[in-house]
Design a protein around this motif. Structure first.
Motif, PDB file in Angstrom:
ATOM      1  N   GLY A 108       2.530  -5.859   5.917  1.00  0.00           N
ATOM      2  CA  GLY A 108       2.792  -4.999   4.778  1.00  0.00           C
ATOM      3  C   GLY A 108       3.294  -5.719   3.542  1.00  0.00           C
ATOM      4  O   GLY A 108       3.602  -5.077   2.539  1.00  0.00           O
ATOM      5  N   TYR A 109       3.357  -7.050   3.575  1.00  0.00           N
ATOM      6  CA  TYR A 109       3.857  -7.789   2.411  1.00  0.00           C
ATOM      7  C   TYR A 109       2.932  -7.661   1.207  1.00  0.00           C
ATOM      8  O   TYR A 109       3.401  -7.515   0.072  1.00  0.00           O
ATOM      9  CB  TYR A 109       4.044  -9.268   2.738  1.00  0.00           C
ATOM     10  N   ALA A 110       1.612  -7.725   1.424  1.00  0.00           N
ATOM     11  CA  ALA A 110       0.672  -7.623   0.300  1.00  0.00           C
ATOM     12  C   ALA A 110       0.814  -6.266  -0.380  1.00  0.00           C
ATOM     13  O   ALA A 110       0.890  -6.190  -1.613  1.00  0.00           O
ATOM     14  CB  ALA A 110      -0.760  -7.846   0.771  1.00  0.00           C
ATOM     15  N   SER A 111       0.889  -5.205   0.411  1.00  0.00           N
ATOM     16  CA  SER A 111       1.034  -3.863  -0.167  1.00  0.00           C
ATOM     17  C   SER A 111       2.359  -3.720  -0.894  1.00  0.00           C
ATOM     18  O   SER A 111       2.417  -3.145  -1.984  1.00  0.00           O
ATOM     19  CB  SER A 111       0.929  -2.796   0.927  1.00  0.00           C
ATOM     20  N   GLU A 112       3.419  -4.244  -0.310  1.00  0.00           N
ATOM     21  CA  GLU A 112       4.748  -4.140  -0.917  1.00  0.00           C
ATOM     22  C   GLU A 112       4.799  -4.869  -2.265  1.00  0.00           C
ATOM     23  O   GLU A 112       5.269  -4.325  -3.263  1.00  0.00           O
ATOM     24  CB  GLU A 112       5.784  -4.724   0.052  1.00  0.00           C
TER      25      GLU A 112
END
Length: 177
Positions: A108-112
């Motif tokens: 979820g780092y890219a989305s965050e």
């Protein structure tokens, strides 16, 4: 200095210490598979990328952020904004883009980071419209684009490499809805 903190990440400008970790990310064929012509990038090309990104910060007031984990300070990739100059179908559009090291995929780092960057563009920098250009077949990036609320606008071909791409878009009124 422009910085954005999310629950797990720090988005910030680039430093000299970022060159080697980013070049290691850029040397991974899996990371680079969907970027440009798919070629990996060495230390010199990575230094040129960082220099170009920093110049865009100076010229435009936005650019590509270095992304680090808050807990460890480890550089995990790059997320940010640039003026889309390579697509005749999107001249002058502001493009959101991301590139994370493979160990950081699926968490979820890219989305965050991309969500924080989109908010920065539309609410802090006064950008009216943001596009994401996704190479057809890159379902992981397409999932991030969908989570951000961008919608498919049109299909075209990247003239530099001949790849089919989809342009997704969101404007301020759609973002605020």
């Amino acid at each position: 200095m422009t910085e954005i903190r999310t629950p797990r990440l720090l988005l910030r400008r680039w430093t000299d210490d970022d060159l080697v970790p980013l070049s290691e990310i850029n040397a991974d064929p899996d990371v680079m598979r969907w970027i440009g012509d798919g070629s990996t990038r060495g230390l010199d090309a990575t230094a040129e990328d960082i220099e170009r990104w920093e110049e865009e910060w100076d010229d435009e007031g936005f650019g590509i952020f270095a992304v680090e984990l808050l807990g460890s300070g480890e550089l995990i990739g790059a997320v940010g904004l640039s003026v889309c100059e390579y697509l005749p179908d999107a001249p002058g559009d502001i493009e959101i883009t991301w590139r994370l090291g493979r160990p950081f995929w699926g968490q979820g780092y890219a989305s965050e980071a991309a969500h924080a960057t989109l908010e920065f563009a539309l609410q802090d920098r006064g950008v009216d419209r943001v596009v994401a250009v996704n190479r057809v077949g890159n379902t992981d990036s397409e999932n991030v684009i969908r989570k951000l609320g961008l919608v498919a606008d049109r299909a075209t071909t990247d003239p530099r490499h001949g790849h089919a791409v989809q342009i997704h878009v969101i404007d301020l009124t759609e973002y605020e809805a």
